[in-house]
Motif scaffolding. Structure first.
Motif, PDB file in Angstrom:
ATOM      1  N   LEU A  34       0.950  -1.223  -0.023  1.00  8.27           N
ATOM      2  CA  LEU A  34       0.041   0.082  -0.048  1.00  8.27           C
ATOM      3  C   LEU A  34       0.808   1.410  -0.051  1.00  8.27           C
ATOM      4  CD1 LEU A  34      -2.993   1.123   0.078  1.00  8.27           C
ATOM      5  CD2 LEU A  34      -2.851   0.950   2.482  1.00  8.27           C
ATOM      6  N   GLY A  35       1.848   1.242   0.778  1.00  9.59           N
ATOM      7  CA  GLY A  35       3.046   2.429   0.576  1.00  9.59           C
ATOM      8  C   GLY A  35       3.369   2.789  -0.759  1.00  9.59           C
ATOM      9  N   TRP A  36       3.747   1.363  -1.463  1.00 13.64           N
ATOM     10  CA  TRP A  36       4.132   1.834  -2.864  1.00 13.64           C
ATOM     11  C   TRP A  36       2.898   2.250  -3.787  1.00 13.64           C
ATOM     12  CZ3 TRP A  36       9.000   2.644  -3.643  1.00 13.64           C
ATOM     13  CH2 TRP A  36       9.901   2.130  -2.785  1.00 13.64           C
ATOM     14  N   MET A  37       1.682   1.773  -3.328  1.00 16.07           N
ATOM     15  CA  MET A  37       0.582   2.142  -4.355  1.00 16.07           C
ATOM     16  C   MET A  37       0.280   3.650  -3.936  1.00 16.07           C
ATOM     17  SD  MET A  37      -1.451  -1.536  -4.296  1.00 16.07           S
ATOM     18  CE  MET A  37      -2.822  -0.660  -5.208  1.00 16.07           C
ATOM     19  N   LEU A  38       0.366   4.156  -2.877  1.00 20.69           N
ATOM     20  CA  LEU A  38      -0.172   5.641  -2.513  1.00 20.69           C
ATOM     21  C   LEU A  38       0.225   6.387  -3.551  1.00 20.69           C
ATOM     22  CD1 LEU A  38      -0.332   5.761   1.146  1.00 20.69           C
ATOM     23  CD2 LEU A  38      -2.196   6.238  -0.287  1.00 20.69           C
ATOM     24  N   PRO A  39       1.553   6.532  -4.021  1.00 20.07           N
ATOM     25  CA  PRO A  39       1.918   7.620  -4.952  1.00 20.07           C
ATOM     26  C   PRO A  39       1.363   7.781  -6.196  1.00 20.07           C
ATOM     27  CG  PRO A  39       3.908   6.583  -4.013  1.00 20.07           C
ATOM     28  CD  PRO A  39       2.788   5.833  -3.399  1.00 20.07           C
ATOM     29  N   ILE A  40       0.604   6.491  -6.690  1.00 22.67           N
ATOM     30  CA  ILE A  40      -0.123   6.401  -8.046  1.00 22.67           C
ATOM     31  C   ILE A  40      -1.146   7.422  -8.040  1.00 22.67           C
ATOM     32  CG2 ILE A  40      -1.287   5.036  -9.541  1.00 22.67           C
ATOM     33  CD1 ILE A  40       0.459   2.527  -8.676  1.00 22.67           C
ATOM     34  N   PRO A  41      -1.905   7.454  -7.189  1.00 22.12           N
ATOM     35  CA  PRO A  41      -3.010   8.557  -7.405  1.00 22.12           C
ATOM     36  C   PRO A  41      -2.672   9.886  -7.174  1.00 22.12           C
ATOM     37  CG  PRO A  41      -3.648   7.277  -5.473  1.00 22.12           C
ATOM     38  CD  PRO A  41      -2.341   6.441  -6.021  1.00 22.12           C
ATOM     39  N   THR A  42      -1.488  10.017  -6.498  1.00 19.30           N
ATOM     40  CA  THR A  42      -1.062  11.258  -6.092  1.00 19.30           C
ATOM     41  C   THR A  42      -0.443  11.945  -7.435  1.00 19.30           C
ATOM     42  OG1 THR A  42      -0.436  10.753  -3.894  1.00 19.30           O
ATOM     43  CG2 THR A  42       0.802  12.569  -4.896  1.00 19.30           C
ATOM     44  N   ALA A  43       0.395  11.146  -8.149  1.00 13.08           N
ATOM     45  CA  ALA A  43       0.834  11.368  -9.160  1.00 13.08           C
ATOM     46  C   ALA A  43      -0.043  11.807 -10.658  1.00 13.08           C
ATOM     47  CB  ALA A  43       2.054  10.249  -9.728  1.00 13.08           C
ATOM     48  N   LEU A  44      -0.933  10.907 -10.328  1.00 10.87           N
ATOM     49  CA  LEU A  44      -2.239  11.139 -11.434  1.00 10.87           C
ATOM     50  C   LEU A  44      -2.960  12.622 -11.293  1.00 10.87           C
ATOM     51  CD1 LEU A  44      -3.898   7.465 -11.645  1.00 10.87           C
ATOM     52  CD2 LEU A  44      -2.366   8.777 -13.560  1.00 10.87           C
ATOM     53  N   VAL A  66      -7.758  15.305 -11.044  1.00 12.18           N
ATOM     54  CA  VAL A  66      -7.377  16.360 -10.051  1.00 12.18           C
ATOM     55  C   VAL A  66      -8.236  15.714  -8.786  1.00 12.18           C
ATOM     56  CG1 VAL A  66      -7.921  18.734  -9.193  1.00 12.18           C
ATOM     57  CG2 VAL A  66      -6.900  18.420 -11.584  1.00 12.18           C
ATOM     58  N   PRO A  67      -9.246  15.284  -8.663  1.00 12.56           N
ATOM     59  CA  PRO A  67      -9.976  15.067  -7.277  1.00 12.56           C
ATOM     60  C   PRO A  67      -9.196  13.570  -6.761  1.00 12.56           C
ATOM     61  CG  PRO A  67     -11.793  15.524  -8.877  1.00 12.56           C
ATOM     62  CD  PRO A  67     -10.388  15.525  -9.818  1.00 12.56           C
ATOM     63  N   LEU A  68      -8.547  12.872  -7.531  1.00 10.66           N
ATOM     64  CA  LEU A  68      -7.620  11.882  -6.977  1.00 10.66           C
ATOM     65  C   LEU A  68      -6.685  12.254  -6.194  1.00 10.66           C
ATOM     66  CD1 LEU A  68      -6.926   9.517 -10.147  1.00 10.66           C
ATOM     67  CD2 LEU A  68      -8.381   8.870  -8.116  1.00 10.66           C
ATOM     68  N   LEU A  69      -5.974  13.522  -6.300  1.00  7.84           N
ATOM     69  CA  LEU A  69      -5.045  13.967  -5.448  1.00  7.84           C
ATOM     70  C   LEU A  69      -5.774  14.556  -4.192  1.00  7.84           C
ATOM     71  CD1 LEU A  69      -2.001  15.059  -4.989  1.00  7.84           C
ATOM     72  CD2 LEU A  69      -2.716  17.090  -6.056  1.00  7.84           C
TER      73      LEU A  69
END
Length: 151
Positions: A34-44, A66-69
């Motif tokens: 999950l720690g490695w997956m969290l940056p994905i919606p942040t980057a999107l 934008v709402p993903l962030l």
């Protein structure tokens, strides 16, 4: 022997570095998926902001990105609040089983409370802004589509 995990540090890491997974890496190590997956919606979400800068506010893909962030930041702020409000006995049982239930790393300090307050203020603001942004653009899109149909 593993090092003890501070509730205060975990609260601040979830608030400040949560969208990058820093709190997950602190608590569960670098193998935490999950720690490695969290940056994905942040980057999107950041890519959505870049699309707005490039293509303008009417870019439909950015309406989704934008709402993903915002939702990721709000979820990490909620996680920080949960960490900060966790009872010392429960914190130490979960993250410091080698220590006594009332050991210092699980105690709530003023810095923990400031992290909870900051998470509550910033997290709810970003959540409300993300919801408002999403709903506004969705309804504008619906009105535009209805206008096309009526012509």
């Amino acid at each position: 022997m593993s090092r003890s995990k501070s509730k205060t540090l975990a609260t601040w890491l979830a608030f400040l570095g949560g969208p990058l997974g820093l709190h997950r890496f602190y608590l569960y190590g670098l193998g935490d998926m999950l720690g490695w997956m969290l940056p994905i919606p942040t980057a999107l979400g950041l890519y959505g902001i870049e699309r707005i800068a490039s293509y303008g506010i009417d870019d439909q893909i950015s309406w989704l990105l934008v709402p993903l962030l915002g939702f990721t930041i709000a979820a990490c702020a909620l996680t920080a609040i949960i960490y900060g409000l966790m009872a010392p006995e429960k914190w130490n049982a979960r993250h410091n089983p080698q220590l006594a239930p009332d050991a210092l790393p699980g105690c709530t300090r003023w810095l923990t409370i400031f992290g909870i307050v900051a998470s509550l203020l910033i997290g709810t603001t970003i959540l409300m802004a993300s919801l408002a942004y999403s709903f506004e653009h969705y309804f504008q899109y619906q009105i535009e589509e209805a206008r096309k149909i009526s012509q």
